[in-house]
Write an enzyme that holds these catalytic residues in place. Structure first.
Site, PDB file in Angstrom:
ATOM      1  N   ASP A 115      39.616  39.159  31.455  1.00  0.00           N
ATOM      2  CA  ASP A 115      40.256  40.309  32.089  1.00  0.00           C
ATOM      3  C   ASP A 115      41.535  39.750  32.716  1.00  0.00           C
ATOM      4  O   ASP A 115      41.484  38.985  33.671  1.00  0.00           O
ATOM      5  CB  ASP A 115      39.302  40.869  33.151  1.00  0.00           C
ATOM      6  CG  ASP A 115      39.903  42.024  33.939  1.00  0.00           C
ATOM      7  OD1 ASP A 115      41.128  42.263  33.825  1.00  0.00           O
ATOM      8  OD2 ASP A 115      39.140  42.675  34.680  1.00  0.00           O
ATOM      9  N   TYR A 172      32.943  36.674  44.517  1.00  0.00           N
ATOM     10  CA  TYR A 172      32.998  37.699  43.496  1.00  0.00           C
ATOM     11  C   TYR A 172      34.431  37.938  43.040  1.00  0.00           C
ATOM     12  O   TYR A 172      35.288  38.298  43.832  1.00  0.00           O
ATOM     13  CB  TYR A 172      32.405  39.007  44.032  1.00  0.00           C
ATOM     14  CG  TYR A 172      32.524  40.130  43.041  1.00  0.00           C
ATOM     15  CD1 TYR A 172      31.721  40.143  41.903  1.00  0.00           C
ATOM     16  CD2 TYR A 172      33.446  41.149  43.212  1.00  0.00           C
ATOM     17  CE1 TYR A 172      31.843  41.151  40.974  1.00  0.00           C
ATOM     18  CE2 TYR A 172      33.566  42.166  42.281  1.00  0.00           C
ATOM     19  CZ  TYR A 172      32.762  42.152  41.165  1.00  0.00           C
ATOM     20  OH  TYR A 172      32.885  43.150  40.238  1.00  0.00           O
ATOM     21  N   LYS A 208      32.976  40.601  37.117  1.00  0.00           N
ATOM     22  CA  LYS A 208      31.535  40.473  36.890  1.00  0.00           C
ATOM     23  C   LYS A 208      31.172  39.764  35.591  1.00  0.00           C
ATOM     24  O   LYS A 208      30.118  39.991  35.036  1.00  0.00           O
ATOM     25  CB  LYS A 208      30.913  41.867  36.996  1.00  0.00           C
ATOM     26  CG  LYS A 208      29.403  41.941  37.138  1.00  0.00           C
ATOM     27  CD  LYS A 208      28.872  41.305  38.406  1.00  0.00           C
ATOM     28  CE  LYS A 208      27.349  41.245  38.373  1.00  0.00           C
ATOM     29  NZ  LYS A 208      26.772  40.563  39.496  1.00  0.00           N
TER      30      LYS A 208
HETATM   31  P1  13P Z   1      35.560  43.990  35.983  1.00  0.00           P
HETATM   32  O1  13P Z   1      34.576  42.857  36.156  1.00  0.00           O
HETATM   33  O2  13P Z   1      35.395  44.666  34.655  1.00  0.00           O
HETATM   34  O3  13P Z   1      36.960  43.572  36.252  1.00  0.00           O
HETATM   35  O4  13P Z   1      35.160  45.110  37.040  1.00  0.00           O
HETATM   36  C1  13P Z   1      35.247  44.781  38.376  1.00  0.00           C
HETATM   37  C2  13P Z   1      34.831  45.855  39.322  1.00  0.00           C
HETATM   38  O5  13P Z   1      34.741  45.582  40.481  1.00  0.00           O
HETATM   39  C3  13P Z   1      34.558  47.223  38.847  1.00  0.00           C
HETATM   40  O6  13P Z   1      34.248  48.090  39.912  1.00  0.00           O
HETATM   41 MG    MG Z   2      38.772  44.152  35.900  1.00  0.00          MG
HETATM   42 MG    MG Z   3      35.737  43.832  32.747  1.00  0.00          MG
END
Ligand code: 13P
Ligand code: MG
Ligand code: MG
Ligand code: 13P
Length: 371
Positions: free
Chosen positions: A13, A235, A238
């Site tokens: 990402d 964090y 994810k």
């Molecule tokens: P991603 O891991 O897809 O970037 O999503 C993060 C998130 O906090 C969505 O609410």
């Molecule tokens: Mg994202």
């Molecule tokens: Mg993502």
């Protein structure tokens, strides 16, 4: 048996549009520009730049083997170039998954997710690239288990003599960084004892058994197991996982590989990586995550490999046969969402450790009195 081929699916990402929902076409174009150049120069045999939710996916075929510095370096440079575009457009979380400043030979542990395997190309070599957004690597435990170990999913385990003896599962403890092999069906219950705890024990690879006509040391499935918070300590998205699965002729048929997704099973991730919800199988055109930043979704790109070339993709969930799974997922999403901040919609405390929740708890610490 043909020549050895390596398939690498590396994803990151590097900026969402808008928020964490999808990938801008400008990022995709930049990636295509880089991979096209690498193909012209002979490093890649073929490539496809795909997107799943807000993740940019580089699917590449080549003859450099796994863990090639050239291939990993190409992926890293491509993500860096796309990050520059994302920064210029001020996309959300530009460069989010690039956790280090400089590439150091192998992309593992540097942020991007990676599923990579080298194998001998068969006379017919069907391959499915699965990409999930808004969930974690353990989300693949249930469907991979069903494909390669559940006779109610894979009829071939019962009726095909070339796979009747089952498969070998390589499971990683991603916290303590250990691995263990399970021979199935005889060790099914041991396997399940671990992989049911999907935030810690993750299926990394599947191998054929001794009795299979396929080479024993060549994986038939591989899953990305990168956990960003173990690297970043907090964090930062994810760890949305990907998987490569080979099909047919001694392996589950294409339809057996897809069958587990007729159940919108529960995974963790979704909003702020902090919620349980159903995974919804969607065609690529619906892979952007909207409602409550989700629900978590999975796309599947199908290929036949010909002399190293990835012929495809076929958009495998673009099929009304998955409509019921989708409506069920929406109903489950509605139901769990009604719980708001309550568990088990919100993840249990130990899984919230790497989110921003501990900051809130810290603030309340001084107000607690002994009882
Ligand atoms: P991603 O891991 O897809 O970037 O999503 C993060 C998130 O906090 C969505 O609410
Ligand atoms: Mg994202
Ligand atoms: Mg993502
Ligand atoms: P075909 O006869 O169309 O190759 O299909 C065989 C099969 O195994 C379908 O699941």
């Amino acid at each position: 048996m043909g020549e050895k081929i390596t398939i690498s699916l590396i994803k990151a990402d590097v900026g969402g549009f808008p928020g964490h929902s999808a990938v801008r076409t400008e990022l995709k174009e930049k990636a295509i520009e880089r991979l096209e150049k690498a193909k012209r120069e002979g490093l890649l045999i073929s490539y496809h730049v795909l997107t799943a939710g807000d993740d940019l996916q580089l699917l590449m075929s080549h003859r450099k083997g796994v863990d090639s510095t050239d291939i990993h370096g190409l992926a890293w440079d491509t993500f860096e170039a796309a990050t520059e575009v994302a920064k210029e457009l001020k996309l959300h979380g530009a460069g989010q998954d690039l956790l280090v400043d400089a590439f150091s030979g192998n992309i593992r542990g540097m942020g991007p997710g990676i599923a990579e395997m080298e194998f001998t190309e068969r006379g017919s070599e069907p391959l499915v690239a699965f990409m999930m957004d808004k969930t974690e690597p353990g989300a693949f435990n249930l469907p991979i288990y069903k494909m390669f170990a559940d006779p109610f999913t894979t009829a071939g385990l019962v009726i095909d003599p070339t796979m009747h003896d089952g498969f070998i599962f390589e499971v990683w403890d991603i916290k303590d960084r250990k691995e263990v092999l399970f021979r199935c069906p005889e060790e099914l219950y041991d396997l399940l004892a671990l992989i049911g705890a999907k935030s810690r024990y993750v299926i990394k690879r599947v191998y054929p058994r001794d009795t299979s006509p396929l080479p024993k040391d060549e994986p038939v499935a591989v899953i990305s197991t990168e956990k960003l918070y173990f690297t970043a300590g907090k964090y930062v998205g994810k760890d949305d996982p990907v998987a490569l699965v080979r099909a047919q002729s001694g392996l589950p048929a294409l339809g057996e590989v897809l069958e587990p997704f007729s159940l919108p099973f529960l995974v963790s991730g979704w909003m702020r990586g902090s919620h349980n919800g159903p995974i919804i199988p969607v065609p690529f055109r619906y892979s952007h995550c909207t409602r409550f930043d989700g629900p978590p979704r999975v796309v599947a790109a199908g290929f036949q490999i010909s002399h190293g070339r990835l012929v495809g993709p076929a958009d495998l969930f673009d099929d009304p046969a998955f409509d019921l799974a989708r409506s069920k997922a929406l109903e489950i999403a509605d139901y769990v969402r009604a719980h708001g901040p309550f568990e088990p919609h919100r993840l249990p405390m130990e899984d919230m450790e790497y989110t921003t929740l501990p900051d809130i708890l810290k603030k309340l610490e001084s107000r607690f009195k002994n009882v």
